[in-house]
Design a protein around this motif. Structure first.
Motif, PDB file in Angstrom:
ATOM      1  N   ASN A 167       0.807  -1.223   0.000  1.00  0.00           N
ATOM      2  CA  ASN A 167       0.000   0.000   0.000  1.00  0.00           C
ATOM      3  C   ASN A 167       0.836   1.268   0.000  1.00  0.00           C
ATOM      4  O   ASN A 167       0.345   2.347   0.296  1.00  0.00           O
ATOM      5  N   SER A 168       2.117   1.104  -0.323  1.00  0.00           N
ATOM      6  CA  SER A 168       2.975   2.291  -0.300  1.00  0.00           C
ATOM      7  C   SER A 168       2.753   3.167  -1.528  1.00  0.00           C
ATOM      8  O   SER A 168       3.393   4.173  -1.699  1.00  0.00           O
ATOM      9  N   ALA A 169       1.805   2.737  -2.421  1.00  0.00           N
ATOM     10  CA  ALA A 169       1.555   3.527  -3.634  1.00  0.00           C
ATOM     11  C   ALA A 169       1.228   4.961  -3.252  1.00  0.00           C
ATOM     12  O   ALA A 169       0.387   5.212  -2.412  1.00  0.00           O
ATOM     13  N   LEU A 170       1.913   5.846  -3.870  1.00  0.00           N
ATOM     14  CA  LEU A 170       1.795   7.248  -3.507  1.00  0.00           C
ATOM     15  C   LEU A 170       1.417   8.026  -4.750  1.00  0.00           C
ATOM     16  O   LEU A 170       1.906   7.738  -5.828  1.00  0.00           O
ATOM     17  N   ARG A 171       0.526   8.965  -4.597  1.00  0.00           N
ATOM     18  CA  ARG A 171       0.158   9.816  -5.738  1.00  0.00           C
ATOM     19  C   ARG A 171       1.197  10.927  -5.814  1.00  0.00           C
ATOM     20  O   ARG A 171       1.172  11.864  -5.018  1.00  0.00           O
ATOM     21  N   LEU A 172       2.136  10.765  -6.732  1.00  0.00           N
ATOM     22  CA  LEU A 172       3.198  11.767  -6.857  1.00  0.00           C
ATOM     23  C   LEU A 172       2.759  12.882  -7.776  1.00  0.00           C
ATOM     24  O   LEU A 172       2.143  12.619  -8.800  1.00  0.00           O
ATOM     25  N   LYS A 173       3.108  14.087  -7.425  1.00  0.00           N
ATOM     26  CA  LYS A 173       2.794  15.190  -8.328  1.00  0.00           C
ATOM     27  C   LYS A 173       4.014  16.072  -8.485  1.00  0.00           C
ATOM     28  O   LYS A 173       4.666  16.431  -7.516  1.00  0.00           O
ATOM     29  N   PHE A 174       4.350  16.375  -9.731  1.00  0.00           N
ATOM     30  CA  PHE A 174       5.443  17.309  -9.976  1.00  0.00           C
ATOM     31  C   PHE A 174       5.005  18.708  -9.555  1.00  0.00           C
ATOM     32  O   PHE A 174       3.823  19.044  -9.679  1.00  0.00           O
ATOM     33  N   PRO A 175       5.958  19.530  -9.109  1.00  0.00           N
ATOM     34  CA  PRO A 175       5.605  20.926  -8.854  1.00  0.00           C
ATOM     35  C   PRO A 175       5.130  21.562 -10.168  1.00  0.00           C
ATOM     36  O   PRO A 175       5.543  21.124 -11.241  1.00  0.00           O
ATOM     37  N   PRO A 176       4.249  22.582 -10.118  1.00  0.00           N
ATOM     38  CA  PRO A 176       3.793  23.222 -11.361  1.00  0.00           C
ATOM     39  C   PRO A 176       4.996  23.746 -12.153  1.00  0.00           C
ATOM     40  O   PRO A 176       5.961  24.244 -11.576  1.00  0.00           O
ATOM     41  N   SER A 177       4.931  23.608 -13.479  1.00  0.00           N
ATOM     42  CA  SER A 177       6.061  24.046 -14.325  1.00  0.00           C
ATOM     43  C   SER A 177       6.010  25.543 -14.576  1.00  0.00           C
ATOM     44  O   SER A 177       4.958  26.054 -14.953  1.00  0.00           O
ATOM     45  N   PRO A 178       7.146  26.247 -14.422  1.00  0.00           N
ATOM     46  CA  PRO A 178       7.194  27.635 -14.867  1.00  0.00           C
ATOM     47  C   PRO A 178       6.952  27.641 -16.387  1.00  0.00           C
ATOM     48  O   PRO A 178       7.409  26.743 -17.082  1.00  0.00           O
ATOM     49  N   ARG A 179       6.218  28.617 -16.905  1.00  0.00           N
ATOM     50  CA  ARG A 179       5.851  28.621 -18.327  1.00  0.00           C
ATOM     51  C   ARG A 179       7.067  28.899 -19.202  1.00  0.00           C
ATOM     52  O   ARG A 179       7.811  29.847 -18.980  1.00  0.00           O
ATOM     53  N   SER A 180       7.261  28.041 -20.224  1.00  0.00           N
ATOM     54  CA  SER A 180       8.384  28.253 -21.153  1.00  0.00           C
ATOM     55  C   SER A 180       7.839  28.855 -22.445  1.00  0.00           C
ATOM     56  O   SER A 180       6.623  29.008 -22.604  1.00  0.00           O
ATOM     57  N   LYS A 219       5.820  -1.490  -9.608  1.00  0.00           N
ATOM     58  CA  LYS A 219       4.992  -0.581  -8.809  1.00  0.00           C
ATOM     59  C   LYS A 219       5.557   0.839  -8.860  1.00  0.00           C
ATOM     60  O   LYS A 219       4.840   1.813  -9.071  1.00  0.00           O
ATOM     61  N   THR A 220       6.880   0.953  -8.667  1.00  0.00           N
ATOM     62  CA  THR A 220       7.513   2.281  -8.682  1.00  0.00           C
ATOM     63  C   THR A 220       7.399   2.908 -10.066  1.00  0.00           C
ATOM     64  O   THR A 220       7.174   4.111 -10.195  1.00  0.00           O
ATOM     65  N   LYS A 221       7.554   2.058 -11.108  1.00  0.00           N
ATOM     66  CA  LYS A 221       7.413   2.575 -12.475  1.00  0.00           C
ATOM     67  C   LYS A 221       6.022   3.158 -12.689  1.00  0.00           C
ATOM     68  O   LYS A 221       5.865   4.204 -13.313  1.00  0.00           O
ATOM     69  N   ASP A 222       5.011   2.462 -12.160  1.00  0.00           N
ATOM     70  CA  ASP A 222       3.634   2.958 -12.313  1.00  0.00           C
ATOM     71  C   ASP A 222       3.455   4.307 -11.619  1.00  0.00           C
ATOM     72  O   ASP A 222       2.773   5.192 -12.131  1.00  0.00           O
ATOM     73  N   ILE A 223       4.069   4.451 -10.428  1.00  0.00           N
ATOM     74  CA  ILE A 223       3.969   5.718  -9.681  1.00  0.00           C
ATOM     75  C   ILE A 223       4.558   6.848 -10.523  1.00  0.00           C
ATOM     76  O   ILE A 223       3.968   7.921 -10.673  1.00  0.00           O
ATOM     77  N   ILE A 224       5.742   6.590 -11.110  1.00  0.00           N
ATOM     78  CA  ILE A 224       6.412   7.624 -11.909  1.00  0.00           C
ATOM     79  C   ILE A 224       5.629   7.900 -13.186  1.00  0.00           C
ATOM     80  O   ILE A 224       5.454   9.051 -13.581  1.00  0.00           O
ATOM     81  N   LYS A 225       5.139   6.830 -13.811  1.00  0.00           N
ATOM     82  CA  LYS A 225       4.405   7.009 -15.064  1.00  0.00           C
ATOM     83  C   LYS A 225       3.168   7.893 -14.850  1.00  0.00           C
ATOM     84  O   LYS A 225       2.892   8.799 -15.641  1.00  0.00           O
ATOM     85  N   ASP A 226       2.435   7.616 -13.763  1.00  0.00           N
ATOM     86  CA  ASP A 226       1.248   8.440 -13.472  1.00  0.00           C
ATOM     87  C   ASP A 226       1.634   9.894 -13.245  1.00  0.00           C
ATOM     88  O   ASP A 226       0.953  10.806 -13.707  1.00  0.00           O
ATOM     89  N   ALA A 227       2.754  10.098 -12.527  1.00  0.00           N
ATOM     90  CA  ALA A 227       3.202  11.473 -12.266  1.00  0.00           C
ATOM     91  C   ALA A 227       3.597  12.163 -13.569  1.00  0.00           C
ATOM     92  O   ALA A 227       3.291  13.339 -13.783  1.00  0.00           O
ATOM     93  N   LEU A 228       4.258  11.417 -14.471  1.00  0.00           N
ATOM     94  CA  LEU A 228       4.689  12.007 -15.754  1.00  0.00           C
ATOM     95  C   LEU A 228       3.495  12.323 -16.659  1.00  0.00           C
ATOM     96  O   LEU A 228       3.521  13.294 -17.408  1.00  0.00           O
ATOM     97  N   LYS A 229       2.430  11.490 -16.565  1.00  0.00           N
ATOM     98  CA  LYS A 229       1.222  11.776 -17.359  1.00  0.00           C
ATOM     99  C   LYS A 229       0.645  13.133 -16.958  1.00  0.00           C
ATOM    100  O   LYS A 229       0.140  13.874 -17.795  1.00  0.00           O
ATOM    101  N   ASP A 230       0.694  13.431 -15.655  1.00  0.00           N
ATOM    102  CA  ASP A 230       0.122  14.693 -15.149  1.00  0.00           C
ATOM    103  C   ASP A 230       1.096  15.864 -15.257  1.00  0.00           C
ATOM    104  O   ASP A 230       0.706  17.006 -14.998  1.00  0.00           O
ATOM    105  N   PHE A 231       2.352  15.592 -15.576  1.00  0.00           N
ATOM    106  CA  PHE A 231       3.367  16.662 -15.651  1.00  0.00           C
ATOM    107  C   PHE A 231       2.947  17.661 -16.728  1.00  0.00           C
ATOM    108  O   PHE A 231       2.657  17.285 -17.861  1.00  0.00           O
ATOM    109  N   ASP A 232       2.898  18.948 -16.380  1.00  0.00           N
ATOM    110  CA  ASP A 232       2.373  19.927 -17.344  1.00  0.00           C
ATOM    111  C   ASP A 232       3.460  20.574 -18.200  1.00  0.00           C
ATOM    112  O   ASP A 232       3.195  21.486 -18.973  1.00  0.00           O
ATOM    113  N   GLY A 233       4.704  20.100 -18.080  1.00  0.00           N
ATOM    114  CA  GLY A 233       5.786  20.623 -18.909  1.00  0.00           C
ATOM    115  C   GLY A 233       6.033  19.742 -20.122  1.00  0.00           C
ATOM    116  O   GLY A 233       5.189  18.950 -20.534  1.00  0.00           O
TER     117      GLY A 233
END
Length: 543
Positions: A310-323, A478-492
């Motif tokens: 159950n260590s699955a964690l919803r990771l979120k990147f900090p909001p990206s500064p606009r490029s 499991k860790t790959k899934d955590i990162i993949k979900d975070a990268l899907k939400d990454f706004d950069g």
């Protein structure tokens, strides 16, 4: 058939697993699954004969050949690639040499009636029978076919093995194993050092030419494509499913649901009996009933529910500064090292918010292009990094750049800001740094642990262009899934170099293919790209 009989592994008063029994049949393709630390690699080493169990044994036919590819190799040698790989046939060459030697002795000796002479005749007929039962093989052609399948070029064959990196040396070991045509092939993370084409070649080999296979791998697509059986190691025991990995996940979910139901019913029954015992323990008329219920509870075998990580964690990147609109623009870019051209006249435009994958065989220029973007190398042509671009870069050697003198916790504590500061331990737990691990100094960590720590560090830095070069090599599913979900939400903007199709699937919307000194743009996702490549190779075969 190879049988694992009632084996157990114990060390320092802890039982890793016990009463493990299963058989490996000659066409089984088995995925060995379980979370990190469950004992998968230990079990594989025991089957390989590298480690001894605390109890139990492995039985196999006398003639059975078991070949094992570990996760890490420590080979040092002075052979060429061809010579080292040809060692796969050492036994055959030895038989031929022994036959020639005995035949020569038989022609020059004259003691025809002696026991020694009779023994030589018996030995030569025994070796000859074995030697001639092996179908005639052009060994050099076989070696060449396997080496090329695993990504070596013909000009590599006569290079000394010491000139190659650990990943390429691992391929040489893999080639030797495949050429031996063993009865059982044991592979621990074989795809970590292979590019996409080599993985597809290996899949095809294991499906169509190998006998029994047992594999530990975090590459979900690879495991799903090659296996027909899954053995899960969990909580000190195993579960054996006649199903490939994706089907096993569904069956495991059902199993847990049944266990949970049985557990809840048993707990309710225990509570009711405990209440009865407490209520009537001093009542003379109920003494026998109380005693029988106490005995029943003492003998009761408790239902256990398999642990779920159950260590699955919803990771979120900090909001990206606009490029700016175009973070990376490449025009007529060429790179050569001396006479060796890596690529020439490459063009690419990566827009803000795009997620792209760099794919292609190893050595075709993916990492070189990234080094050009990072201004780490000289090149010819034009490469512009757009307005207000802040790059976060995960290199394959990122782990080596961490400060070895501080602890795991301090490494993250120094860069964490905002809400995540209160969740550092949860975050480290999700990346398998539990308990006392967080206080370990970075310098004592393994390569895989350092990779995971470098990845967490990158996840916390506010950037708008993320460049990840083989980020999943040391991560479990499991860790790959955590990162993949975070990268899907990454706004950069995301640039991914990876050979992990499952990781790229649903993440990369465009593909840049590196090969034959060119960089080719494909406007499909990774599934579309692979389908297109298969069509292309079929046309080539037809030609």
């Amino acid at each position: 058939m190879i049988t694992v009989n009632d084996i157990a592994v114990e060390f320092g008063g802890t039982t890793l697993f016990s009463e493990v029994t299963f058989a490996i049949n000659e066409t089984d393709k088995i995925a060995l699954m379980g979370k990190n630390g469950a004992g998968k690699s230990t079990l594989l080493k025991i089957v390989a004969g590298q480690n001894k169990p605390s109890r139990g044994n492995i039985s196999a036919p006398k003639e059975a050949v078991i070949a094992y590819l570990p996760q890490h190799l420590l080979t040092a040698d002075d052979c060429t690639v061809m010579e080292e790989t040809s060692k796969a046939f050492a036994e055959v060459f030895q038989m031929k040499a022994e036959m020639d030697e005995i035949n020569e002795q038989l022609t020059i000796r004259t003691d025809y009636e002696s026991d020694d002479y009779m023994k030589l005749i018996e030995r030569v007929s025994e070796v000859s029978e074995k030697y001639y039962s092996i179908e005639e093989v052009n060994y050099e052609a076989e070696v060449e076919k396997v080496l090329k399948g695993l990504g070596f070029e013909r000009e590599d064959f006569n290079r000394p093995t010491k000139e190659f990196s650990g990943g390429w040396r691992m391929r040489i070991e893999l080639a030797k194993i495949l050429l031996k045509q063993p009865d059982l092939i044991l592979l621990d993370e074989p795809t970590n050092h292979l590019d996409m084409e080599s993985i597809q070649w290996l899949e095809d080999f294991l499906i169509n030419q190998a006998k029994a296979v047992m594999v530990i791998s975090h590459d979900r697509a690879f495991v799903d494509n090659i296996t027909n059986r899954t053995i899960e190691v969990t909580m000190g025991r195993i579960y054996d499913y006649k199903a490939k990995y994706s089907h096993y996940l569904e069956l495991r979910k059902d199993r847990r649901a049944h266990q949970q139901k049985a557990y809840e019913e048993q707990q309710k029954m225990i509570a009711e009996n405990m209440e009865f015992i407490e209520r009537f323990k001093g009542t003379y008329s109920k003494t026998l009933q109380v005693q029988s219920r106490v005995k029943m509870l003492e003998k009761l075998e408790l239902v256990e529910v398999d642990e779920v990580d159950n260590s699955a964690l919803r990771l979120k990147f900090p909001p990206s500064p606009r490029s700016g609109q175009y973070p990376i623009v490449v025009e007529h870019l060429s790179k050569a090292y001396g006479d060796h051209i890596v690529f020439k006249d490459a063009n690419m435009v990566i827009e803000r918010g795009q997620k792209v994958a760099f794919v292609g065989k190893n050595g075709e220029g993916k990492s070189t292009m990234i080094k050009a973007m990072m201004k780490e190398i000289e090149y010819e042509g034009k490469l512009e990094v757009g307005h207000n671009v802040q790059i976060g870069y995960f290199a394959q050697n990122q782990a080596a750049l961490l400060d070895g003198e501080i602890s795991v916790f301090e490494t993250i504590d120094r860069i964490a800001v905002g809400d995540i500061r209160t969740k550092i331990k949860d975050l480290l737990g999700a990346f398998m740094f539990g308990g006392d691990d967080v206080q370990k100094k970075v310098k004592v960590l393994s390569g895989g642990e350092r990779t995971r720590l470098a990845m967490i560090k990158l996840l916390l830095e506010p950037v708008n262009v993320l460049i990840l070069d083989e980020p999943t090599n040391h991560l479990d599913m499991k860790t790959k899934d955590i990162i993949k979900d975070a990268l899907k939400d990454f706004d950069g903007t995301l640039i991914l170099v990876s050979h992990d199709r499952d990781f790229l699937d649903g993440l990369a919307e465009k593909v840049f293919e590196f090969g034959h000194k060119r960089v080719k743009e494909h406007f499909e996702d990774i599934k579309g790209f692979l389908e297109y490549k298969k069509m292309l190779s079929l046309k080539e075969i037809e030609k």
